[in-house]
Motif scaffolding. Structure first.
Motif: not given
Length: 554
Positions: A85, A406, A408, A410
């Motif tokens: 994170e 979900k 994620d 990146q």
């Protein structure tokens, strides 16, 4: 021969002269037969072949191996998520040997450090250990090959940025010792009992140093200690009945292992050191209720108070909620290949021993997220029955069964501004799902041309496990199968979509192309998303899109 043996026995055992004739008549023939058999017949190993055939089976362990888990195993996974994170860049790290000058703790402390760093980098790739050291006394194959390649300029070692230094600071044995002994004695009876307890304190100090200057960084230190206890109790009884005596002894002892204790110290130290260095709130990972002994005892009590059918129903519904099993109200058989495969994939993702069996370790990992503290500070179960006899809500869905999927997605380039790049810059993407699903990813150029990124030759399967990081391209591989560079100036984009079924079965023919191949007829990432929604329905598709600007080369 037997007559000669009898004479030899009589001449060499003068103690038999005082015994009763009946006893001599019994003992002498027995010894005569025993010695005659041993002297006349040599030992034949072939006679023991059947007995020896059981050796290979008997030498195997009778219990399954278990993963070496400490009080901070979950905290290490928590640190991994914190690093991800916080976008902590990959850092090279090494370690000195961690000596024990007391020679009382014979454990591989350095290897425990490597394991802790590896577990904190599974998803985040925060640390990579530089494994190189010169040991004159141990010239192994890897070290010899490294030396040869370095001398021939065929290998370059990367210099680590950090290193771990420290030692077992002290081992205070038997700091406290409590003993108690009690005995009685009579003419024909004696008894005794005793107990003892002791505690040893082991200390470990580790520091983080800057490799370039070989200086210890101030404030990046960890000094902790752990108590190792042992104890026991025993009972002795003895007496005589006539001319015969008897003796009885029973005892119970325990000794806490030094290996598990040192692993706890090492993992705690590495959490502190890396957390301080990365400046992340590492203390959040040290206050997890799941690592509290009271939580472990309570969960074990719930496990033992429920029947196997109830355990299986709960685990099956939790695996459905996390995407490891398709949605179904029917209870699968315990030995069902579908259930065993789902349990095995869940175990692999959780880092526990894979056996496909619903044991306590799996039960603990599956259901720990469905426990909370009530208003009085007691542990409370969420969405599953409280007692073995209560079957009313045994089939009710767990609360996360309806949680949205979900994605994620990146950009992993080690730069501050990840919204713009110069033309020709290599791009590194990563994607992770909150529950197991079929994953597809696409890249769109400024002109709207679309190519498929996932599945590809590095990740050929569309089904991706929960919380598994997929790298595009796989920069962890020594020979990545492809590179992803920015093209002409303009706006590029990438989209990842997750579905419960294999999309290749429902998408039209233009989308069923090999990886890194142009998708004919697709118009940008929005066109891809619309095609998926038409094939599966809008509610059955989860998607995530990234966009970045490509600038002309300076």
């Amino acid at each position: 021969m037997p007559i000669q043996i009898q004479k030899a026995i009589s001449s060499h055992l003068p103690c038999l002269a005082g015994t009763r004739p009946s006893f001599r008549r019994f003992l002498v023939p027995a010894l005569t037969t025993l010695l005659a058999t041993g002297c006349s017949l040599p030992i034949n190993p072939a006679r023991d072949a059947e007995f020896q055939s059981y050796a290979s089976m008997s030498s195997r362990p009778v219990t399954r191996p278990v993963r070496s888990i400490s009080s901070f195993s979950d905290s290490l996974m928590c640190m991994d998520k914190l690093f991800q994170e916080a976008r902590v860049p990959t850092t090279l790290i090494s370690s000195k040997s961690i000596p024990d000058y007391s020679t009382r703790v014979p454990v591989a402390t350095k290897e425990m450090i490597i394991t802790a760093l590896s577990q904190m980098s599974r998803l985040s790739n925060a640390f990579r250990y530089v494994d190189f050291e010169v040991d004159i006394a141990r010239q192994d194959t890897v070290q010899n090959l490294t030396t040869i390649l370095l001398n021939n300029n065929q290998m370059q070692l990367q210099r680590p940025a950090l290193y771990v230094s420290g030692a077992m600071s002290f081992v205070d044995q038997n700091v406290i010792n409590n003993r108690m002994q009690l005995g009685t004695s009579a003419t024909r009876f004696e008894s005794g009992m005793g107990s003892n307890r002791s505690a040893t304190v082991v200390g470990l100090e580790l520091h983080l140093g800057d490799f370039k200057s070989r200086t210890i960084i101030p404030g990046l230190d960890s000094a902790n200690e752990v108590i190792i206890g042992n104890g026991g109790q025993g009972l002795d009884l003895s007496g005589r009945i006539g001319k015969y005596g008897w003796d009885f002894n029973v005892g119970r002892d325990y000794a806490l292992g030094t290996g598990a204790a040192v692993r706890t110290l090492v993992e705690l130290a590495m959490i502190e050191l890396t957390g301080k260095w990365a400046r992340v709130p590492y203390w959040q990972c040290l206050t997890l209720e799941q690592t509290h002994p009271a939580f472990q005892r309570q969960l074990r009590e719930w496990y033992e108070s429920s029947d196997p059918l109830t355990r299986q129903r709960l685990i099956q519904r939790s695996l459905i909620a996390q995407g490891y099993l398709p949605r179904s109200e029917a209870l699968l058989l315990a030995n069902s290949p579908i259930l065993r495969d789902a349990v095995a994939r869940f175990q692999a993702d959780q880092g526990i021993v894979v056996n496909g069996i619903i044991d306590y370790t799996t039960y603990d990992r599956v259901l720990r997220n469905f426990v909370k503290l009530d208003g009085d500070g007691n542990f409370e179960r969420i969405g599953w029955q409280n007692t073995k006899a209560d079957k009313r809500d045994a089939g009710s869905p767990l609360p996360e069964a309806s949680a949205p999927l979900k994605i994620d997605l990146q950009i992993e380039n080690p730069v501050i501004d990840k919204t713009q790049f110069y033309s020709g810059t290599p791009l590194f993407l990563s994607v992770r799902l909150s529950r197991a699903s079929h994953l597809s990813c696409y890249h769109a150029s400024p002109q709207g041309n679309v190519i498929r990124l996932l599945p590809n030759m590095s990740n050929p399967a569309s089904l991706v496990s929960a919380n598994q990081t997929i790298r595009i391209p796989d920069w962890m591989s020594p020979n990545p199968p492809f590179v992803l560079d920015t093209g002409a100036p303009g706006t590029e984009s990438a989209i990842c979509l997750a579905t419960s079924e294999d999309p290749m079965k429902k998408l039209p023919a233009p989308y069923q192309v090999p990886a890194l191949t142009l998708v004919q007829g697709a118009s940008g990432v929005e066109g891809v998303r619309q095609q998926f929604e038409q094939a599966f329905g809008k509610e059955a598709v989860a998607s995530r899109t990234l966009k970045w600007q490509v600038l002309p080369k300076p």
